[in-house]
Design an enzyme around this catalytic site. Sequence first.
Site, short mmCIF file in Angstrom:
data_model
loop_
_atom_site.label_atom_id
_atom_site.label_comp_id
_atom_site.label_asym_id
_atom_site.label_seq_id
_atom_site.Cartn_x
_atom_site.Cartn_y
_atom_site.Cartn_z
N ASP A 231 0.83 -1.20 0.00
CA ASP A 231 0.00 0.00 0.00
C ASP A 231 0.87 1.26 0.00
O ASP A 231 1.89 1.32 0.70
CB ASP A 231 -0.90 -0.02 1.25
CG ASP A 231 -1.89 1.11 1.28
OD1 ASP A 231 -2.71 1.20 0.34
OD2 ASP A 231 -1.86 1.89 2.24
N GLU A 283 14.28 -15.98 -0.30
CA GLU A 283 14.59 -17.09 0.61
C GLU A 283 13.48 -18.13 0.61
O GLU A 283 13.71 -19.30 0.95
CB GLU A 283 14.78 -16.56 2.03
CG GLU A 283 15.98 -15.64 2.22
CD GLU A 283 16.03 -15.08 3.63
OE1 GLU A 283 15.42 -15.70 4.53
OE2 GLU A 283 16.67 -14.03 3.83
#
Length: 578
Positions: A231, A283
């Site tokens: 956002d 990751e």
Amino acid sequence: MSVDSMLKAPAVAAGPLTQVHTADEASGWWRSAVIYQVYPRSFRDLNGDGIGDLAGITAELPQLAQLDVDAVWLSPFYRSPQKDAGYDVSDYCDVDPLFGTLADFDAMMVEATRLNLRVIVDLVPNHCSDQHAAFQAALAAPAGSAERDMFIFRDGLGTYGEEPPNNWQSHFGGPAWTRITEPDGRPGQWYLHLFDASQPDFNWDNQAVHDEFERVLRFWLDRGVSGFRVDVAHALVKAPGLPEWGGRADGNSCDGYPGHDAPMFGQPALHDIYRAWRRILAEYGPDRILCAEANVDPLPRLADWVRPDEMHQAFNFPYLHAGLDVHRLRGVITDSLVALDAVGAPSTWVLSNHDVVRHATRFGYDGPAPRDGDGIGTFDRQPDFALGRSRAAAASMFMLGLPGGAYLYQGEELGLPDGIDIPDSQRQDPTFARTGGERLGRDGCRVPLPWRAAELHAGFGSGQAPWLPQPASFSELARDAQAEQPTSHLNLYRRMLAMRRELDLGRGSLAWLESWCSDTSLAYVNGTTLVVMNTGPGPLELPAGRVLLRSSPESAETNSGGHQLGSGETVWLNLEVG
């Protein structure tokens, strides 16, 4: 540049072409994905309290799988006082009881996985709720403390500090600063809030803020989400010294104030934040993504957000705001593809979301809506409902033929209009209150969805009335009613999305078909598929080719033999080999 000789025979047969974009061969599901935005409080109410919930989303996920979208993006469902419909977060790692529990979220993830739907969640890193534990600690702590340094506190100007630290204005109206009362009862410092006063901005010059949001990212990645829509991604970092700004509150360009100079938006240090986040996502595997709600201009500057080590996607707001202006559309599409190709990123197209008037209502006007970008009320000039839905179908078909990703806003596949007849007493957007009703706000596009025509509240929920009133037309537009109508808006979307996948248009190319680009029409070739939109008052003769799909099913019966495109209609054709 004309490249007829570089393209396949079907394209050559149709006339001169100007190539803009070649087919996308890079890896990444998001590069061509269709992602469906769910606004949780308005999607489906399963517990009967008048507000949508996670259990309701889980119950209706099969409908979205049947629509053939790739992923679902959820607007905020975190703990929140709900002063800004959940964009005022008080706990980023829990579900608000209004929507359910973490167990409900996990159950939704299980169902989404079963249906091969990815889930993207909203992240609100610019600001939190004034009820967040960190802000409450800041209020209780003295000026200059570590607790205050999590946010942007400043001493006021004037003899007694009675004036705001600078002239910045809130995006929701009014000043962007609020003065606090210190623990000892004295008038104290001011804190910055680019949005509502209940939404204090974080201080991203503080490493502790970085650490906290990295913890939040991992919390939801560990629960299996496929990424985050960030956002107001352009607003986290503010210019050093917080200089005065005379431009628009939203940071966009105005006379004498180019948007790229806005001191509260688009600062260079933002990019290091998103590089760090991308490393965290990596990751968890190559398929986790970041999408920026980044309101920056011009388009080449937006490309900086989607460089290979930053965001994967960024919303294309210039496209959303281009309307049905064929010259503006062509310019935005060309500029977007050129700018994003330069950094190896796909474009991401969108026509509606939870912050703008739905395009089925916007397009119900000849010219701009009376409150374009804001709500429409009963006292405004009213849209032509049938015209708006017809044009919305044409615009959606034109968009879904473009190469790149696309975002759909819940209910647009039903051709839903904005809610217009909303009493002032029921309006909940803080914009309405902060401007004294001068701006109606975004409630109209957030009205709860109709699912089943014959049920209470058009099937949104079986208990209390929905939190915003549904228009009378919603029953006839309910999903189950449209599912039974072969030529309905819903079934058109189903056909569009199935054909888009079958033809691999999201991975395709784009070349303008010059002979069918005019002041009232726009045409492009994607692979061997021709997409033509006619915005003129009369029919348009089409080039030779097999009609695959029309945005106005009635025209298929009357015009397929005559090979004409009706006014306000879009068509997909398979070009014939010459």
